[in-house]
Design an enzyme around this catalytic site. Structure first.
Site, PDB file in Angstrom:
ATOM      1  N   HIS A  55       0.707  -1.221   0.060  1.00 45.61           N
ATOM      2  CA  HIS A  55       0.323  -0.326  -0.061  1.00 45.61           C
ATOM      3  C   HIS A  55       0.535   1.119  -0.266  1.00 45.61           C
ATOM      4  CE1 HIS A  55       0.375  -0.011   4.665  1.00 45.61           C
ATOM      5  NE2 HIS A  55       0.502   1.213   4.309  1.00 45.61           N
ATOM      6  N   ASP A 104      -0.452  -7.304   1.417  1.00 44.94           N
ATOM      7  CA  ASP A 104       0.589  -6.261   1.369  1.00 44.94           C
ATOM      8  C   ASP A 104       2.086  -5.893   1.652  1.00 44.94           C
ATOM      9  OD1 ASP A 104       0.734  -3.463   1.856  1.00 44.94           O
ATOM     10  OD2 ASP A 104      -0.401  -3.800   4.289  1.00 44.94           O
ATOM     11  N   SER A 201       3.958   2.943   7.923  1.00 46.24           N
ATOM     12  CA  SER A 201       4.518   1.544   7.322  1.00 46.24           C
ATOM     13  C   SER A 201       4.847   0.844   6.734  1.00 46.24           C
ATOM     14  CB  SER A 201       2.651   2.009   6.592  1.00 46.24           C
ATOM     15  OG  SER A 201       1.683   2.086   6.594  1.00 46.24           O
TER      16      SER A 201
END
Length: 253
Positions: A55, A104, A201
């Site tokens: 992402h 992911d 992230s």
């Protein structure tokens, strides 16, 4: 609940990292075609490759990679290295699904080999033990990054931070997330408001065994209720993607 904003995790209420404490940590300033940028983390896994979240790089045009950094606001900091990677060096998992945050994971290929130093060194990928991989449940793991340091903060931290918390039993994490967490994910307990959240992230979740740092997860998502509420943080489980990683990096040690 998961929402789009919560795919950008940060370290809340973490400790300040010392120079060279997390030499595998990468900082990623990701640029997109609409002139927008986002900040993510990553993990150096060889002299040329970084693993991060899908992402973070979905739709990216280029990435400014920071290695060996503790203070990202000081580009003159000794030991820092910087690289620009274009789309040809970005590999997003072909089955990445935004709606369910599955697969992911992505890779970045640096434009050239980088020498290791006191501030730059790859993390180790997990090894088989007696024919299987550890689940690391109840083991202390380290998450690190430059993300926001509280729910009230509106920008990433200039200084690298970290938290050390136990890996949560998978069955318990699935209960928290009402089954949304798959076997390809790994969770960290987040008591005392210590967690990952916006800006971290793609960054590392590492298990340490003596002087060896094993990459066991990459920061994926958290709850929309906030990063200090004690809800489990969710990471992509690296052992579920070792074959995929080696398909793209066949000469990986």
């Amino acid at each position: 609940m998961v929402n789009g904003d919560d795919n950008n995790a940060r370290i809340t209420n973490g400790n300040l990292a010392e120079v060279g404490q997390f030499p595998y940590q990468a900082g990623l300033n990701v640029s997109f075609g609409n002139s927008s940028t986002t900040w993510c983390g990553g993990t150096l896994i060889s002299h040329r490759w970084i693993v991060t979240a899908a992402h973070c790089l979905d739709g990216a045009e280029s990435v400014h990679v920071y290695l060996g950094a503790t203070n990202i606001s000081d580009v003159t900091e000794p030991g820092q290295r910087h690289f620009i990677v274009d789309q040809s060096g970005i590999i997003v998992h072909a089955n990445w699904t935004k709606s369910t945050v599955t697969n992911d994971i992505s890779l970045i290929k640096l434009p050239r080999l980088i020498a290791y130093s006191q501030t730059i060194r790859a993390a180790i990928l997990p090894r088989l033990v007696n024919g299987s991989y550890s689940l690391y449940e109840q083991q202390t793991a380290y998450a690190s990054g430059w993300g926001r340091d509280s729910d009230s903060s509106d920008s990433v931290s200039p200084v690298l931070r970290y938290v050390a918390m136990p890996v949560m039993p998978h069955i318990l994490c699935r209960m928290y997330w009402s089954g949304a967490v798959s076997e390809k994910m790994i969770c960290m307990s987040t008591s005392s408001g210590k967690s990952t959240c916006h800006g971290d992230s793609g960054g590392p979740l590492v298990y340490r065994d003596g002087n060896s740092s094993y990459l066991i997860g990459t920061t994926s998502f958290g709850t929309s209720m906030g990063c200090e509420v004690g809800f489990p943080a969710v990471f992509t489980r690296i052992t579920s993607y070792l074959e995929w990683i080696r398909e793209h990096i066949p000469d990986l040690p």
